[in-house]
Enzyme design. Structure first.
Site, PDB file in Angstrom:
ATOM      1  N   THR A 193       0.823  -1.207   0.000  1.00 47.83           N
ATOM      2  CA  THR A 193       0.000   0.000   0.000  1.00 47.83           C
ATOM      3  C   THR A 193       0.851   1.247   0.000  1.00 47.83           C
ATOM      4  O   THR A 193       1.841   1.329   0.726  1.00 47.83           O
ATOM      5  CB  THR A 193      -0.897   0.039   1.257  1.00 47.83           C
ATOM      6  OG1 THR A 193      -1.708  -1.111   1.240  1.00 47.83           O
ATOM      7  CG2 THR A 193      -1.785   1.269   1.282  1.00 47.83           C
TER       8      THR A 193
ATOM      9  N   GLY B  80      -4.996  -4.890   6.667  1.00 48.79           N
ATOM     10  CA  GLY B  80      -6.200  -4.079   6.605  1.00 48.79           C
ATOM     11  C   GLY B  80      -7.267  -4.480   7.601  1.00 48.79           C
ATOM     12  O   GLY B  80      -7.958  -3.615   8.166  1.00 48.79           O
TER      13      GLY B  80
ATOM     14  N   ARG C 291     -11.892 -10.038  -1.535  1.00 48.89           N
ATOM     15  CA  ARG C 291     -11.457  -9.441  -0.268  1.00 48.89           C
ATOM     16  C   ARG C 291     -11.074  -7.966  -0.489  1.00 48.89           C
ATOM     17  O   ARG C 291     -10.379  -7.617  -1.437  1.00 48.89           O
ATOM     18  CB  ARG C 291     -10.261 -10.221   0.283  1.00 48.89           C
ATOM     19  CG  ARG C 291      -9.694  -9.678   1.597  1.00 48.89           C
ATOM     20  CD  ARG C 291      -8.523  -8.742   1.384  1.00 48.89           C
ATOM     21  NE  ARG C 291      -7.920  -8.296   2.636  1.00 48.89           N
ATOM     22  CZ  ARG C 291      -7.024  -7.322   2.729  1.00 48.89           C
ATOM     23  NH1 ARG C 291      -6.612  -6.694   1.656  1.00 48.89           N
ATOM     24  NH2 ARG C 291      -6.534  -6.975   3.884  1.00 48.89           N
ATOM     25  N   VAL C 292     -11.537  -7.123   0.401  1.00 49.60           N
ATOM     26  CA  VAL C 292     -11.168  -5.710   0.380  1.00 49.60           C
ATOM     27  C   VAL C 292     -10.600  -5.363   1.759  1.00 49.60           C
ATOM     28  O   VAL C 292     -11.168  -5.758   2.780  1.00 49.60           O
ATOM     29  CB  VAL C 292     -12.401  -4.829   0.057  1.00 49.60           C
ATOM     30  CG1 VAL C 292     -12.086  -3.353   0.265  1.00 49.60           C
ATOM     31  CG2 VAL C 292     -12.874  -5.073  -1.377  1.00 49.60           C
ATOM     32  N   GLY C 293      -9.508  -4.649   1.773  1.00 49.11           N
ATOM     33  CA  GLY C 293      -8.885  -4.269   3.045  1.00 49.11           C
ATOM     34  C   GLY C 293      -9.308  -2.877   3.491  1.00 49.11           C
ATOM     35  O   GLY C 293     -10.372  -2.379   3.124  1.00 49.11           O
ATOM     36  N   ASP C 294      -8.456  -2.261   4.270  1.00 51.77           N
ATOM     37  CA  ASP C 294      -8.769  -0.937   4.824  1.00 51.77           C
ATOM     38  C   ASP C 294      -8.557   0.194   3.829  1.00 51.77           C
ATOM     39  O   ASP C 294      -9.157   1.269   3.959  1.00 51.77           O
ATOM     40  CB  ASP C 294      -7.862  -0.670   6.031  1.00 51.77           C
ATOM     41  CG  ASP C 294      -6.376  -0.681   5.628  1.00 51.77           C
ATOM     42  OD1 ASP C 294      -5.976  -1.624   4.904  1.00 51.77           O
ATOM     43  OD2 ASP C 294      -5.635   0.231   6.008  1.00 51.77           O
TER      44      ASP C 294
ATOM     45  N   THR D 115      -1.048   1.695   6.531  1.00 48.77           N
ATOM     46  CA  THR D 115      -0.596   0.575   5.706  1.00 48.77           C
ATOM     47  C   THR D 115      -0.493  -0.633   6.624  1.00 48.77           C
ATOM     48  O   THR D 115      -0.376  -0.502   7.832  1.00 48.77           O
ATOM     49  CB  THR D 115       0.756   0.900   5.010  1.00 48.77           C
ATOM     50  OG1 THR D 115       1.155  -0.217   4.219  1.00 48.77           O
ATOM     51  CG2 THR D 115       1.844   1.222   5.997  1.00 48.77           C
TER      52      THR D 115
HETATM   53  N1  ASP Z   1      -3.564  -2.299   3.829  1.00 43.92           N
HETATM   54  C1  ASP Z   1      -3.517  -3.160   2.683  1.00 43.92           C
HETATM   55  C2  ASP Z   1      -4.659  -4.120   2.736  1.00 43.92           C
HETATM   56  O1  ASP Z   1      -4.971  -4.637   3.803  1.00 43.92           O
HETATM   57  C3  ASP Z   1      -2.271  -3.940   2.520  1.00 43.92           C
HETATM   58  C4  ASP Z   1      -0.954  -3.339   2.919  1.00 43.92           C
HETATM   59  O2  ASP Z   1      -0.837  -2.194   3.284  1.00 43.92           O
HETATM   60  O3  ASP Z   1       0.046  -4.055   2.870  1.00 43.92           O
HETATM   61  O4  ASP Z   1      -5.222  -4.418   1.692  1.00 43.92           O
END
Ligand code: ASP
Length: 342
Positions: free
Chosen positions: A201, A255, A229-232, A252
C-alpha cells in the site's frame, strides 16, 4: 443498459446533491507545504506531489499525482504490477479525500491502471463515495479510463506460480525482512528475490500553501487474498482520513486490523483531542495491539499522520516501517518509524 445507468446517476444526482469539485487555486502564503508518504517508495510519490505544492497547487492535486506516479511504477507493489488474488487476478483498491470532506473510493477494481484517479472521479462526478467491482470498472471506462489487458507483470506471475506450489492461505503481510541485495534505484525494492512484497500500500497526505489538507491511499491489497477481499485502504476512516480542522492520517499493513479500530479516523480524533500526530499514531497502534498482543506479533500495521500545523507523526506495530517527507527544508527524506515491538 448503459443509458439507463447514466439516467440513474443523473436522477440520483437530483435527489442527492453531487459533490461539485471546484478547482480553486490554493490561497497564497498561509502555510508551509508538506507532503508525507508511506514507505521509502514514497520518494517516487513525493517527487510527483512536491512540484504541485511548490507551484502553489492544491493538496488534492498533489496527492493524486503521488498516487498516479506510484501506480505507474511497475516495480512497486500497488497498481497493476501488484500480486494477484488467489484466483490469479489483480484487484485494486484506492481512495482520496480533500479538505472539505469530499471523498471518493473504488474497491475490487480490475484492469484499470489508475484507481486513485477513478476514486477522484467518483468524488467529483457522482453523488456517491464508493464504487466497487464491475460497477467501478464500468464507471471508469465511461469516464475514459482504458481497460487494460488482464495480465500479470512478469514478477507477479513468478510470485503467483511460486505461491501456487502449496497455495497456503496465510494472510500475514508486512512482516519486514532484510531487503534484497538486488535492490537498486532511489528506493529499496518493494519486491524480494522470491517474488514476495514487503508491503502493498502507498498512502500520501499533504498540506498545501493555502492550509488545505488532503490524502490518498492506493493498493493491490494483500497478495493471494481471497477473491473479493477488500482491506482498509479504500475505506474512508480506516485506510485514510482527513479533517481540515485537525489533520490527516493514512495507514498501511494488515487491513483487517486497521478496519477493526477505524484506524485513521481514530488517529485524527486523537489529534482533535489534543494528541500530537506522533502520540496519536502511537495510541492507535497500541489500541490495535491491546486486542490481542500475541496475534499482533505476526502482522504489521503502521500509520503516518500530519497535523494542521505541518507536524508529522508515524508509528508501527513492527520495526521496518519507514516513510518519506518533503517540506521545503528536506525533500524526499526517508525516515525510519518507531515501532511497538522493537
Ligand atoms: N492495507 C492493505 C490491505 O490490507 C495492505 C498493505 O498495506 O500491505 O489491503
Amino acid at each position: 443498459m448503459k443509458n439507463s445507468r447514466r439516467q440513474f446517476v443523473k436522477n440520483s444526482a437530483l435527489l442527492i446533491p453531487a459533490v461539485r469539485y471546484v478547482n480553486l487555486p490554493a490561497k497564497e502564503g498561509s502555510g508551509k507545504p508538506v507532503v508525507v508518504s508511506t514507505w521509502d517508495s514514497g520518494v517516487i510519490a513525493n517527487a510527483a506531489a512536491w512540484p504541485v505544492l511548490l507551484d502553489q497547487g492544491r493538496a488534492i492535486d498533489a496527492v493524486e499525482q503521488a498516487g498516479i506516479a506510484i501506480e505507474n511504477d511497475i516495480n512497486c507493489c500497488v497498481g497493476l504490477g501488484g500480486n494477484p488474488d488467489r484466483d490469479g487476478y489483480v484487484t485494486l483498491d484506492a481512495c482520496i479525500m480533500d479538505d472539505q470532506a469530499n471523498c471518493g473510493s473504488v474497491a475490487f477494481l480490475e484492469r484499470i491502471k489508475h484507481p486513485v484517479s477513478v476514486a477522484r472521479k467518483v468524488m467529483e462526478e457522482t453523488p456517491h463515495v464508493m464504487l466497487v467491482g464491475i460497477g467501478a470498472q464500468q464507471f471508469a471506462v465511461e469516464q475514459g479510463f482504458p481497460l487494460e489487458p488482464q495480465t500479470l507483470s512478469p514478477e507477479a506471475e513468478k510470485a503467483y506460480k511460486k505461491w501456487l506450489l502449496d497455495a497456503n492461505y496465510e494472510p500475514v503481510i508486512n512482516i519486514e525482512r532484510t531487503q534484497s541485495k538486488k535492490g537498486k534505484g532511489p528506493y529499496a525494492p518493494a519486491r524480494f528475490d522470491d517474488g514476495s512484497f514487503n508491503h502493498d500500500t502507498m498512502g500520501t497526505i499533504a498540506l498545501d500553501g493555502g492550509g488545505a489538507l488532503s490524502g490518498m491511499c492506493t493498493t493491490s491489497g494483500m497478495g493471494f487474498k481471497m477473491r473479493g477481499r477488500v482491506g482498509d485502504s479504500p475505506i474512508i476512516g480506516s485506510g485514510l482520513f482527513v479533517d481540515n480542522e485537525v489533520g490527516a492520517a493514512v495507514a498501511t499493513g494488515q487491513g483487517e486490523e486497521v478496519i477493526r479500530v477505524s484506524g485513521c479516523h481514530l488517529v485524527v480524533e486523537l489529534m482533535r483531542n489534543g494528541r500530537t500526530p506522533q502520540e496519536a499514531c502511537e495510541q492507535a497502534v497500541e489500541r490495535i495491539i491491546k486486542r490481542d498482543r500475541e496475534k499482533a506479533r505476526s502482522f504489521q500495521v503502521a500509520f503516518i499522520a500530519l497535523g494542521k500545523n505541518g507536524s508529522i507523526g508515524a508509528f508501527a506495530v513492527q520495526k521496518g516501517f519507514n516513510y518519506t517527507i518533503s517540506n521545503g527544508e528536506i525533500e524526499g527524506q526517508v525516515v525510519d518509524a518507531k515501532s511497538f515491538f522493537g
